[in-house]
Scaffold this motif. Structure first.
Motif, mmCIF file in Angstrom:
data_model
loop_
_atom_site.group_PDB
_atom_site.id
_atom_site.type_symbol
_atom_site.label_atom_id
_atom_site.label_comp_id
_atom_site.label_asym_id
_atom_site.label_seq_id
_atom_site.Cartn_x
_atom_site.Cartn_y
_atom_site.Cartn_z
ATOM 1 N N CYS A 67 23.460 -18.871 -9.688
ATOM 2 C CA CYS A 67 22.918 -18.043 -8.489
ATOM 3 C C CYS A 67 21.534 -18.640 -7.922
ATOM 4 O O CYS A 67 20.421 -19.045 -9.587
ATOM 5 N N CYS A 70 18.308 -16.348 -10.011
ATOM 6 C CA CYS A 70 17.561 -16.269 -11.735
ATOM 7 C C CYS A 70 18.876 -17.545 -11.832
ATOM 8 O O CYS A 70 18.973 -17.541 -13.171
ATOM 9 N N CYS A 87 27.275 -12.605 -9.167
ATOM 10 C CA CYS A 87 25.702 -13.091 -10.084
ATOM 11 C C CYS A 87 25.791 -11.297 -11.283
ATOM 12 O O CYS A 87 25.764 -10.669 -10.743
ATOM 13 N N ARG A 89 24.239 -10.689 -13.638
ATOM 14 C CA ARG A 89 23.114 -10.792 -14.396
ATOM 15 C C ARG A 89 22.286 -9.822 -12.928
ATOM 16 O O ARG A 89 21.399 -9.137 -13.525
ATOM 17 N N CYS A 90 21.891 -10.495 -12.069
ATOM 18 C CA CYS A 90 21.035 -10.161 -11.281
ATOM 19 C C CYS A 90 21.861 -8.733 -9.745
ATOM 20 O O CYS A 90 20.830 -8.627 -8.793
HETATM 21 ZN ZN ZN Z 1 21.614 -14.223 -10.834
#
Ligand code: ZN
Length: 118
Positions: A67, A70, A87, A89-90
């Protein structure tokens, strides 16, 4: 490169041991490393020579995803994101860390794989 290795081997963080990953790669580098080890009174406990097929190398490299937002990293086979190419996470799109065009050619790969251990 040998200067970096020389400096790092003198660092207290290497006092209890160290691992050189991917170094030395050439005979001249190995000869320079041998000099540094003698200077510092260091002996090697072991040397590991991994032998991996070209197919496994390509699978590992082409399966990597990262990514750019992030910096999270994934792998299509070993650590896939929950949603393909997104991703966890984000939510940003993932990018291939290496494309097939960036891979070593078959002859180059075979040349690397057929090198004798130093
Ligand atoms: Zn990310």
């Amino acid at each position: 490169m040998i200067g970096l290795v020389r400096d790092k081997l003198g660092d207290p963080s290497c006092g209890n041991g160290f691992v050189l990953d991917g170094f030395p790669r050439t005979v001249p580098q190995a000869e320079e490393l041998a000099k540094v080890l003698v200077e510092r009174h260091i002996s090697l406990d072991c040397v590991i020579n991994f032998q991996v097929s070209r197919e496994d190398v390509l699978r590992r490299l082409t399966g990597r995803r990262s990514c750019q937002k992030c910096q999270a990293t994934f792998h299509l086979d070993f650590s896939p994101s929950k949603v393909s190419e997104i991703c966890d996470r984000c939510g940003a799109h993932l990018f291939s860390a290496a494309t097939i065009n960036e891979m070593p050619s078959k002859p180059a790969c075979e040349s690397m794989m057929n090198r004798r251990p130093l």
